[in-house]
Enzyme design. Structure first.
Site, PDB file in Angstrom:
ATOM      1  N   ASP A  26      -8.056  11.971  18.782  1.00 21.48           N
ATOM      2  CA  ASP A  26      -7.304  11.808  17.535  1.00 21.48           C
ATOM      3  C   ASP A  26      -8.109  11.079  16.464  1.00 21.48           C
ATOM      4  OD1 ASP A  26      -7.264   9.409  18.958  1.00 21.48           O
ATOM      5  OD2 ASP A  26      -5.123   9.493  19.381  1.00 21.48           O
ATOM      6  N   ASP A  68       4.709   2.693  24.183  1.00 18.49           N
ATOM      7  CA  ASP A  68       5.878   3.593  24.161  1.00 18.49           C
ATOM      8  C   ASP A  68       5.654   4.841  25.013  1.00 18.49           C
ATOM      9  OD1 ASP A  68       4.048   5.013  22.660  1.00 18.49           O
ATOM     10  OD2 ASP A  68       5.244   5.079  20.825  1.00 18.49           O
ATOM     11  N   HIS A 105       3.060   6.937  24.876  1.00 15.25           N
ATOM     12  CA  HIS A 105       2.369   8.085  24.259  1.00 15.25           C
ATOM     13  C   HIS A 105       0.977   8.292  24.859  1.00 15.25           C
ATOM     14  CE1 HIS A 105       0.678   5.293  20.849  1.00 15.25           C
ATOM     15  NE2 HIS A 105      -0.195   5.362  21.830  1.00 15.25           N
ATOM     16  N   GLU A 163       3.704  10.891  19.967  1.00 21.45           N
ATOM     17  CA  GLU A 163       4.761   9.888  19.986  1.00 21.45           C
ATOM     18  C   GLU A 163       6.007  10.436  20.681  1.00 21.45           C
ATOM     19  OE1 GLU A 163       3.684   7.162  19.461  1.00 21.45           O
ATOM     20  OE2 GLU A 163       3.131   6.646  17.419  1.00 21.45           O
TER      21      GLU A 163
HETATM   22  P1  PGA Z   1      -4.998   0.567  23.680  1.00 20.52           P
HETATM   23  O1  PGA Z   1      -4.234   1.846  23.084  1.00 20.52           O
HETATM   24  O2  PGA Z   1      -6.018   1.076  24.623  1.00 20.52           O
HETATM   25  O3  PGA Z   1      -5.606  -0.099  22.483  1.00 20.52           O
HETATM   26  O4  PGA Z   1      -3.962  -0.286  24.353  1.00 20.52           O
HETATM   27  C1  PGA Z   1      -3.825   2.861  23.924  1.00 20.52           C
HETATM   28  C2  PGA Z   1      -3.034   3.911  23.154  1.00 20.52           C
HETATM   29  O5  PGA Z   1      -2.275   3.577  22.243  1.00 20.52           O
HETATM   30  O6  PGA Z   1      -3.153   5.093  23.503  1.00 20.52           O
END
Ligand code: PGA
Length: 263
Positions: free
Chosen positions: A67, A136, A138, A143
């Site tokens: 992304d 959450d 994702h 999302e």
């Molecule tokens: P993080 O993010 O590795 O910074 O915890 C993971 C994500 O949101 O996919």
């Protein structure tokens, strides 16, 4: 889903790096799917070390990132292209032309997303996709509520994700609200997935992903349909799993099998 529980974040990084390194040695032209965020940093540091100390060769490896924020260019320190350059690409012998990150400043997002999907196909599909997980649930920026068949597209970030990611920006208002992201359907087509999670803040999302029902409200739960998904977790991220003891036994049997029948 295969579940590997390690004692801490360093061990998670080592185990993940071994999966990637084994594939790169076995298939020097492999296609890697890569993720940004705090979680894969240890993995990338270990890959840089393996390149430097053991000559792990990335010269023919192709990568696709999950992304990118809409509106941020490659030289913006908050962009995911910049993150990948700084934390991995500039420290290994990968050909920059083989590294793909969606373009957050594309003029026509719809055709850019279609082209990104086409490029993945043209390269023969993703062999190993590295994933973090949001609090959450994702994966990439899919999302809650994202279609489990979704493809690369624009996605509006939830306020929870904006809040989680605000630590990388000077002000909350600076966090982009839109991103280009591979879809859940895109991710499910990879040949193998490696989901990494560390820390208590991920425990609930991991429980829902591994042991909960498959639901678009927790897009990572779609990995239950994946042909080869492996979760590599530290003790804290695994702390709410009910079948932890069974996962440990499975790994124990796996190790014995790998050692051969007479070990
Ligand atoms: P993080 O993010 O590795 O910074 O915890 C993971 C994500 O949101 O996919």
């Amino acid at each position: 889903m295969r579940v590997i529980v390690e004692s801490g974040p360093n061990e998670v990084a080592q185990t993940a790096a071994q999966f990637v390194a084994r594939l790169v040695r076995r298939r020097p032209t492999c296609v890697l799917g890569l993720a940004t965020g705090s979680t894969p940093l240890g993995l990338y540091a270990e890959l840089v070390r393996l390149h430097r100390d053991e000559g792990l060769d990335f010269s023919r490896v192709v990568t696709f990132n999950l992304d990118e924020y809409v509106g941020l260019g490659p030289n913006d320190p908050q962009s995911y292209r910049y993150f990948m350059n700084e934390n991995l690409f500039h420290h290994i012998n990968i050909d920059p032309r083989n590294t793909h990150v969606p373009d957050g400043r594309a003029l026509d997002f719809e055709s850019h997303c279609e082209q990104y999907e086409r490029l993945i196909q043209e390269e023969g599909g993703i062999d190993l996709q590295v994933l973090g997980i949001g609090s959450d649930g994702h994966i990439a920026f899919n999302e809650p509520g994202s279609s489990l068949g979704s493809r690369t597209r624009l996605k509006t970030l939830t306020s929870e994700t904006v809040q989680d990611n605000a630590r990388f920006f000077a002000r909350l208002e600076d966090v982009p609200r839109l991103a280009i992201t591979m879809g859940v359907g895109t991710i499910l087509e990879s040949r193998q997935c490696l989901v990494l999670a560390c820390g208590q803040s991920k425990a609930q999302a991991i429980r829902a992903t591994v042991e909960g029902p498959v639901t678009a409200q927790v897009t990572a739960s779609a990995l239950q349909f994946h042909r080869s998904a492996i979760a590599v977790l530290d003790e804290s991220a695994a702390s709410l799993l009910e079948r932890r003891e069974y996962y440990r036994e499975v790994e124990e049997s796996q190790r014995r099998l790998e050692q051969g029948p007479h070990a």
